[in-house]
Design a protein around this motif. Structure first.
Motif, PDB file in Angstrom:
ATOM      1  N   LEU A 128       0.957  -1.219  -0.239  1.00 20.64           N
ATOM      2  CA  LEU A 128      -0.395   0.005   0.618  1.00 20.64           C
ATOM      3  C   LEU A 128       0.932   1.348   0.249  1.00 20.64           C
ATOM      4  O   LEU A 128       2.131   1.600   0.669  1.00 20.64           O
ATOM      5  N   SER A 129       0.550   2.510  -0.208  1.00 22.95           N
ATOM      6  CA  SER A 129       0.944   3.945  -0.890  1.00 22.95           C
ATOM      7  C   SER A 129       0.979   4.711   0.491  1.00 22.95           C
ATOM      8  O   SER A 129       1.191   5.305   1.131  1.00 22.95           O
ATOM      9  N   HIS A 130      -0.359   4.022   1.618  1.00 21.56           N
ATOM     10  CA  HIS A 130      -0.771   4.495   2.178  1.00 21.56           C
ATOM     11  C   HIS A 130      -0.226   3.600   3.996  1.00 21.56           C
ATOM     12  O   HIS A 130      -0.876   2.494   3.376  1.00 21.56           O
ATOM     13  N   GLU A 131      -0.208   4.313   4.878  1.00 20.20           N
ATOM     14  CA  GLU A 131      -0.215   3.344   6.237  1.00 20.20           C
ATOM     15  C   GLU A 131      -2.146   3.041   6.489  1.00 20.20           C
ATOM     16  O   GLU A 131      -2.858   3.552   6.774  1.00 20.20           O
ATOM     17  N   GLU A 132      -1.898   1.673   7.580  1.00 20.64           N
ATOM     18  CA  GLU A 132      -2.816   1.384   7.707  1.00 20.64           C
ATOM     19  C   GLU A 132      -2.391  -0.096   9.303  1.00 20.64           C
ATOM     20  O   GLU A 132      -1.450  -0.415   9.603  1.00 20.64           O
ATOM     21  N   HIS A 181       1.164  -3.235  11.661  1.00 18.65           N
ATOM     22  CA  HIS A 181       0.924  -1.885  10.529  1.00 18.65           C
ATOM     23  C   HIS A 181       2.317  -2.058   9.668  1.00 18.65           C
ATOM     24  O   HIS A 181       3.108  -2.281   9.721  1.00 18.65           O
ATOM     25  N   ASN A 182       1.858  -1.441   8.404  1.00 17.00           N
ATOM     26  CA  ASN A 182       2.961  -0.453   7.608  1.00 17.00           C
ATOM     27  C   ASN A 182       3.273   0.519   7.604  1.00 17.00           C
ATOM     28  O   ASN A 182       3.094   1.173   7.941  1.00 17.00           O
ATOM     29  N   GLY A 186       9.016   1.658   3.204  1.00 13.59           N
ATOM     30  CA  GLY A 186      10.534   0.576   3.603  1.00 13.59           C
ATOM     31  C   GLY A 186      10.833   0.542   4.929  1.00 13.59           C
ATOM     32  O   GLY A 186      11.484  -0.110   4.733  1.00 13.59           O
ATOM     33  N   ASN A 187      10.730   1.573   4.867  1.00 16.10           N
ATOM     34  CA  ASN A 187      11.560   1.450   6.844  1.00 16.10           C
ATOM     35  C   ASN A 187      11.703   1.112   7.537  1.00 16.10           C
ATOM     36  O   ASN A 187      10.456   1.228   7.776  1.00 16.10           O
ATOM     37  N   HIS A 215       4.197  -6.665  17.993  1.00 19.19           N
ATOM     38  CA  HIS A 215       4.424  -5.461  17.237  1.00 19.19           C
ATOM     39  C   HIS A 215       4.827  -5.958  15.702  1.00 19.19           C
ATOM     40  O   HIS A 215       5.753  -5.391  15.780  1.00 19.19           O
ATOM     41  N   ILE A 216       3.982  -5.929  14.802  1.00 22.49           N
ATOM     42  CA  ILE A 216       5.290  -6.312  13.606  1.00 22.49           C
ATOM     43  C   ILE A 216       4.591  -5.017  12.336  1.00 22.49           C
ATOM     44  O   ILE A 216       3.696  -4.528  12.414  1.00 22.49           O
ATOM     45  N   ILE A 217       5.982  -4.501  11.904  1.00 24.05           N
ATOM     46  CA  ILE A 217       5.260  -3.494  11.451  1.00 24.05           C
ATOM     47  C   ILE A 217       6.407  -4.299   9.730  1.00 24.05           C
ATOM     48  O   ILE A 217       7.333  -5.049   9.235  1.00 24.05           O
ATOM     49  N   VAL A 218       5.411  -3.905   8.708  1.00 20.53           N
ATOM     50  CA  VAL A 218       5.520  -4.624   7.601  1.00 20.53           C
ATOM     51  C   VAL A 218       5.659  -3.764   6.568  1.00 20.53           C
ATOM     52  O   VAL A 218       5.623  -2.567   6.767  1.00 20.53           O
ATOM     53  N   THR A 219       6.372  -4.238   5.603  1.00 23.47           N
ATOM     54  CA  THR A 219       7.036  -3.296   4.055  1.00 23.47           C
ATOM     55  C   THR A 219       6.906  -4.307   3.147  1.00 23.47           C
ATOM     56  O   THR A 219       6.233  -5.469   3.396  1.00 23.47           O
ATOM     57  N   GLU A 220       6.616  -4.154   1.878  1.00 24.56           N
ATOM     58  CA  GLU A 220       6.971  -4.843   1.165  1.00 24.56           C
ATOM     59  C   GLU A 220       7.358  -6.499   0.670  1.00 24.56           C
ATOM     60  O   GLU A 220       6.863  -7.134   0.524  1.00 24.56           O
ATOM     61  N   LYS A 221       8.783  -6.365   0.961  1.00 19.62           N
ATOM     62  CA  LYS A 221      10.091  -7.542   1.212  1.00 19.62           C
ATOM     63  C   LYS A 221      10.302  -8.067   3.012  1.00 19.62           C
ATOM     64  O   LYS A 221      10.631  -9.077   2.498  1.00 19.62           O
ATOM     65  N   SER A 222       9.702  -7.178   3.651  1.00 16.84           N
ATOM     66  CA  SER A 222      10.252  -7.693   5.152  1.00 16.84           C
ATOM     67  C   SER A 222       9.188  -6.877   6.007  1.00 16.84           C
ATOM     68  O   SER A 222       8.344  -7.034   5.984  1.00 16.84           O
TER      69      SER A 222
END
Length: 232
Positions: A128-132, A181-182, A186-187, A215-222
């Protein structure tokens, strides 16, 4: 005829080199990404074969299918040889792949590790291009009772209501929760706001005998796991 300008159509290639025949004779795993895309689009243009066109499209997406999946129909139509029908076929195929990954993750809803959370949530929020901000509500067997989007924000952040989060936990009978949350940037570094929210939710949840497992922070690849990093 100038050999540099003359391109054989796929039908005139040696049978071994035709993507469809190759898939039938040798199996789908033997095909490259560009050959699979060539099957989707069916034909190239007068100046290049379907496989060559597919390679050019993939190259523009850094040879990454996740990046290719972000291209719209209109963006794909900018490639010579790609019209709306071919563009729609590519978009539809990649969307099916994304949904398949999501369904596979949902079948195995028991949370066994931070990676299992990532596999479940990356197809939902990873691109996503926004945070959820989402909450996973778990029973005493660590199985997900419900996935709930608690908030949706901008590029740099989102707000989370602690009361709504815990009210929902009581409604579904959850004994533990996982915050997810994402970061569209990518940071993978947790912000001070991320840490403060985690502490706030953990203290509030403990008063109701509900555990914050991670608490998991998700990016596209990791992903980053607070639990794995000893940050809980």
């Amino acid at each position: 005829m100038d050999n540099e300008k003359f391109k054989l159509s796929i039908k005139k290639w040696a049978e071994d080199d035709r993507p469809r025949e190759k898939l039938l004779q040798k199996g789908k795993l033997t095909l490259s990404d560009s050959e699979l895309i060539a099957i989707l689009i069916g034909s190239g243009s007068r100046s290049e074969t379907a496989v060559e066109l597919s390679k050019r499209i993939l190259s523009s997406a850094k040879n990454n299918l996740n990046e290719l999946g972000k291209l719209s129909v209109s963006q794909l139509c900018n490639f010579k040889g790609i019209g709306p029908a071919k563009a729609i076929a590519i978009v539809a195929a990649l969307e099916l792949g994304r949904r398949r990954r999501l369904e596979e993750a949902l079948i195995q809803q028991k949370i066994t590790s931070s990676n299992s959370v990532f596999e479940m949530m990356q197809p939902v929020i990873g691109e996503l291009s926004h945070e959820e901000f989402w909450i996973l509500y778990l029973n005493n067997s660590n199985k997900v009772i419900e996935q709930f989007q608690i908030s949706k924000g901008g590029i740099t952040g989102t707000l989370v209501d602690v009361r709504i989060t815990l009210k929902k936990a009581l409604e579904v009978g959850a004994v533990s929760i996982i915050l997810v949350h994402n970061h569209p940037s990518g940071n993978l570094k947790a912000s001070e706001a991320d840490k403060q929210l985690t502490r706030k939710l953990k203290i509030a949840a403990e008063s109701l005998d509900i555990k914050v497992l991670d608490h998991i922070i998700v990016t596209e690849k990791s992903y980053l796991s607070f639990a794995d990093e000893g940050m809980l």
